[in-house]
Scaffold this motif. Structure first.
Motif, PDB file in Angstrom:
ATOM      1  N   ASP A  65       0.803  -1.223   0.000  1.00 28.74           N
ATOM      2  CA  ASP A  65       0.000   0.000   0.000  1.00 28.74           C
ATOM      3  C   ASP A  65       0.837   1.274   0.000  1.00 28.74           C
ATOM      4  N   ALA A  66       2.147   1.144   0.084  1.00 23.29           N
ATOM      5  CA  ALA A  66       3.006   2.325   0.174  1.00 23.29           C
ATOM      6  C   ALA A  66       3.120   3.067  -1.149  1.00 23.29           C
ATOM      7  N   GLY A  67       2.697   2.438  -2.237  1.00 24.13           N
ATOM      8  CA  GLY A  67       2.773   3.084  -3.540  1.00 24.13           C
ATOM      9  C   GLY A  67       4.154   2.961  -4.168  1.00 24.13           C
ATOM     10  N   LEU A  68       4.247   3.440  -5.394  1.00 19.33           N
ATOM     11  CA  LEU A  68       5.474   3.302  -6.171  1.00 19.33           C
ATOM     12  C   LEU A  68       5.667   4.569  -6.988  1.00 19.33           C
ATOM     13  N   SER A  69       6.851   5.163  -6.895  1.00 17.39           N
ATOM     14  CA  SER A  69       7.080   6.404  -7.633  1.00 17.39           C
ATOM     15  C   SER A  69       7.606   6.148  -9.039  1.00 17.39           C
ATOM     16  N   ALA A  70       8.374   5.059  -9.234  1.00 18.96           N
ATOM     17  CA  ALA A  70       8.956   4.815 -10.561  1.00 18.96           C
ATOM     18  C   ALA A  70       9.316   3.345 -10.727  1.00 18.96           C
ATOM     19  N   VAL A  71       9.297   2.912 -11.982  1.00 18.46           N
ATOM     20  CA  VAL A  71       9.869   1.626 -12.378  1.00 18.46           C
ATOM     21  C   VAL A  71      11.011   1.922 -13.336  1.00 18.46           C
ATOM     22  N   VAL A  72      12.198   1.432 -13.016  1.00 18.42           N
ATOM     23  CA  VAL A  72      13.345   1.578 -13.902  1.00 18.42           C
ATOM     24  C   VAL A  72      13.577   0.244 -14.601  1.00 18.42           C
ATOM     25  N   THR A  73      13.592   0.254 -15.919  1.00 13.77           N
ATOM     26  CA  THR A  73      13.866  -0.954 -16.696  1.00 13.77           C
ATOM     27  C   THR A  73      15.328  -0.914 -17.121  1.00 13.77           C
ATOM     28  N   THR A  74      16.100  -1.931 -16.729  1.00 13.71           N
ATOM     29  CA  THR A  74      17.541  -1.895 -16.976  1.00 13.71           C
ATOM     30  C   THR A  74      17.895  -2.054 -18.449  1.00 13.71           C
ATOM     31  N   HIS A  75      17.035  -2.722 -19.215  1.00 17.72           N
ATOM     32  CA  HIS A  75      17.269  -2.832 -20.653  1.00 17.72           C
ATOM     33  C   HIS A  75      16.015  -3.389 -21.324  1.00 17.72           C
ATOM     34  N   ARG A  76      16.014  -3.413 -22.641  1.00 16.40           N
ATOM     35  CA  ARG A  76      14.791  -3.626 -23.403  1.00 16.40           C
ATOM     36  C   ARG A  76      14.374  -5.079 -23.585  1.00 16.40           C
ATOM     37  N   HIS A  77      15.146  -6.049 -23.156  1.00 16.50           N
ATOM     38  CA  HIS A  77      14.779  -7.445 -23.373  1.00 16.50           C
ATOM     39  C   HIS A  77      13.486  -7.771 -22.627  1.00 16.50           C
ATOM     40  N   MET A  78      12.607  -8.510 -23.303  1.00 17.19           N
ATOM     41  CA  MET A  78      11.238  -8.684 -22.840  1.00 17.19           C
ATOM     42  C   MET A  78      11.143  -9.320 -21.457  1.00 17.19           C
ATOM     43  N   ASP A  79      12.066 -10.211 -21.119  1.00 13.07           N
ATOM     44  CA  ASP A  79      11.949 -10.878 -19.820  1.00 13.07           C
ATOM     45  C   ASP A  79      12.133  -9.915 -18.649  1.00 13.07           C
ATOM     46  N   HIS A  80      12.530  -8.676 -18.922  1.00 12.99           N
ATOM     47  CA  HIS A  80      12.701  -7.687 -17.854  1.00 12.99           C
ATOM     48  C   HIS A  80      11.543  -6.689 -17.767  1.00 12.99           C
ATOM     49  N   TRP A  81      10.518  -6.851 -18.617  1.00 15.13           N
ATOM     50  CA  TRP A  81       9.412  -5.886 -18.548  1.00 15.13           C
ATOM     51  C   TRP A  81       8.030  -6.484 -18.774  1.00 15.13           C
ATOM     52  N   VAL A  82       7.875  -7.790 -18.662  1.00 18.04           N
ATOM     53  CA  VAL A  82       6.571  -8.415 -18.914  1.00 18.04           C
ATOM     54  C   VAL A  82       5.476  -7.812 -18.022  1.00 18.04           C
ATOM     55  N   ALA A  83       5.812  -7.504 -16.775  1.00 19.52           N
ATOM     56  CA  ALA A  83       4.813  -6.977 -15.831  1.00 19.52           C
ATOM     57  C   ALA A  83       4.766  -5.454 -15.807  1.00 19.52           C
ATOM     58  N   LEU A  84       5.542  -4.794 -16.635  1.00 21.07           N
ATOM     59  CA  LEU A  84       5.679  -3.334 -16.552  1.00 21.07           C
ATOM     60  C   LEU A  84       4.350  -2.619 -16.753  1.00 21.07           C
ATOM     61  N   GLU A  85       3.629  -2.971 -17.797  1.00 21.24           N
ATOM     62  CA  GLU A  85       2.391  -2.267 -18.120  1.00 21.24           C
ATOM     63  C   GLU A  85       1.390  -2.370 -16.972  1.00 21.24           C
ATOM     64  N   GLU A  86       1.239  -3.570 -16.406  1.00 19.65           N
ATOM     65  CA  GLU A  86       0.266  -3.761 -15.318  1.00 19.65           C
ATOM     66  C   GLU A  86       0.705  -3.038 -14.045  1.00 19.65           C
ATOM     67  N   VAL A  87       1.987  -3.102 -13.725  1.00 22.53           N
ATOM     68  CA  VAL A  87       2.474  -2.437 -12.520  1.00 22.53           C
ATOM     69  C   VAL A  87       2.302  -0.926 -12.628  1.00 22.53           C
ATOM     70  N   ALA A  89       0.175   0.705 -14.595  1.00 20.80           N
ATOM     71  CA  ALA A  89      -1.253   1.031 -14.626  1.00 20.80           C
ATOM     72  C   ALA A  89      -1.868   0.971 -13.232  1.00 20.80           C
ATOM     73  N   THR A  90      -1.425   0.035 -12.421  1.00 18.92           N
ATOM     74  CA  THR A  90      -1.996  -0.143 -11.081  1.00 18.92           C
ATOM     75  C   THR A  90      -1.487   0.902 -10.100  1.00 18.92           C
ATOM     76  N   THR A  91      -0.215   1.258 -10.212  1.00 14.02           N
ATOM     77  CA  THR A  91       0.399   2.138  -9.212  1.00 14.02           C
ATOM     78  C   THR A  91       0.496   3.599  -9.636  1.00 14.02           C
ATOM     79  N   GLY A  92       0.415   3.865 -10.942  1.00 11.84           N
ATOM     80  CA  GLY A  92       0.622   5.215 -11.426  1.00 11.84           C
ATOM     81  C   GLY A  92       2.077   5.636 -11.452  1.00 11.84           C
ATOM     82  N   ALA A  93       2.993   4.682 -11.322  1.00 12.92           N
ATOM     83  CA  ALA A  93       4.424   4.982 -11.288  1.00 12.92           C
ATOM     84  C   ALA A  93       4.914   5.461 -12.650  1.00 12.92           C
ATOM     85  N   ARG A  94       5.982   6.251 -12.634  1.00 11.54           N
ATOM     86  CA  ARG A  94       6.666   6.634 -13.863  1.00 11.54           C
ATOM     87  C   ARG A  94       7.435   5.429 -14.391  1.00 11.54           C
ATOM     88  N   SER A  95       7.526   5.315 -15.701  1.00  8.65           N
ATOM     89  CA  SER A  95       8.338   4.285 -16.338  1.00  8.65           C
ATOM     90  C   SER A  95       9.590   4.939 -16.911  1.00  8.65           C
TER      91      SER A  95
END
Length: 218
Positions: A65-87, A89-95
């Motif tokens: 419940d603490a919320g999330l200010s940002a998600v940092v993706t270390t690189h573009r390979h798909m296995d590192h961002w599969v959950a990015l869109e949902e996270v 959308a749910t938290t309102g964090a910056r990508s």
């Protein structure tokens, strides 16, 4: 207090490291045993996630419940961002992602550059651009007089060597040069690093092997 080891596995609880200014929670998600790291400022509770790799429900449970200010993706390979869109959308964090890898992500993201600073409450991460595994790979450096030096390396550096460059000598040369010059030449042996897959290590443990890595070409 439980001693942090950095040893995690898919489906298992996170391993949590309590530093003075920052809490680091390391979680492994399947199916490719990716590491995701949730960083929380001890003073403000502000949180940043490194790599929303997969299993969005588990990541959201970790965020809480603490919320999330940002998600940092270390690189573009798909296995590192599969959950990015949902996270996001749910938290309102910056990508956030390096500009050279931005086109590889599923959602519009703010561009990072070498030397940028990412705030985690009262703490900050320095962006280090590492070219080779992908054009826009980044490592994230946390440095503090009390907490020491901590580095999140994505897939650019692992215990035992640098990341995959598909045996391309140009890509490998770029990666090993960047890793040596921007990381090993700059940071102390006690620097603890946290990779995108598998176990952690320290720069001191890996430094003697750099000539071997160069000679083998991967």
């Amino acid at each position: 207090m439980t001693t942090y080891t950095g040893n995690v596995s898919p489906g298992a609880p996170p391993d949590v490291r309590e530093l003075t200014g920052l809490t680091i929670s390391k979680l492994s998600v399947g199916p490719m045993d990716n590491n995701a790291y949730l960083l929380r400022c001890a003073s403000t509770g502000d949180q940043v996630l490194i790599d929303a790799a997969n299993e969005a429900p588990r990541l959201l449970e970790l965020i809480g419940d603490a919320g999330l200010s940002a998600v940092v993706t270390t690189h573009r390979h798909m296995d590192h961002w599969v959950a990015l869109e949902e996270v996001v959308a749910t938290t309102g964090a910056r990508s956030l992602v390096h500009a050279a890898d931005a086109d590889g992500l599923p959602i519009p993201s703010e561009s990072l550059a070498d030397g940028d600073r990412i705030r985690v409450g009262e703490r900050e991460l320095e962006v280090i651009h590492i070219v080779g595994h992908t054009p826009g790979s980044v490592a994230l450096l946390y440095r503090d007089e009390t907490d020491g030096t901590h580095l999140f390396t994505g897939d650019s550096l692992f215990p035992g060597g640098v990341g995959n460059t598909d045996r391309d000598p140009v890509r490998f040369g770029s990666l090993i040069d960047d890793v040596e010059q921007k990381i090993f030449d700059r940071l102390p042996d006690e620097t603890w690093f946290y990779p995108g897959h598998g176990k952690d290590s320290t720069l001191g443990a890996e430094r003697p092997s750099i000539p071997e890595w160069r000679s083998r070409g991967w």
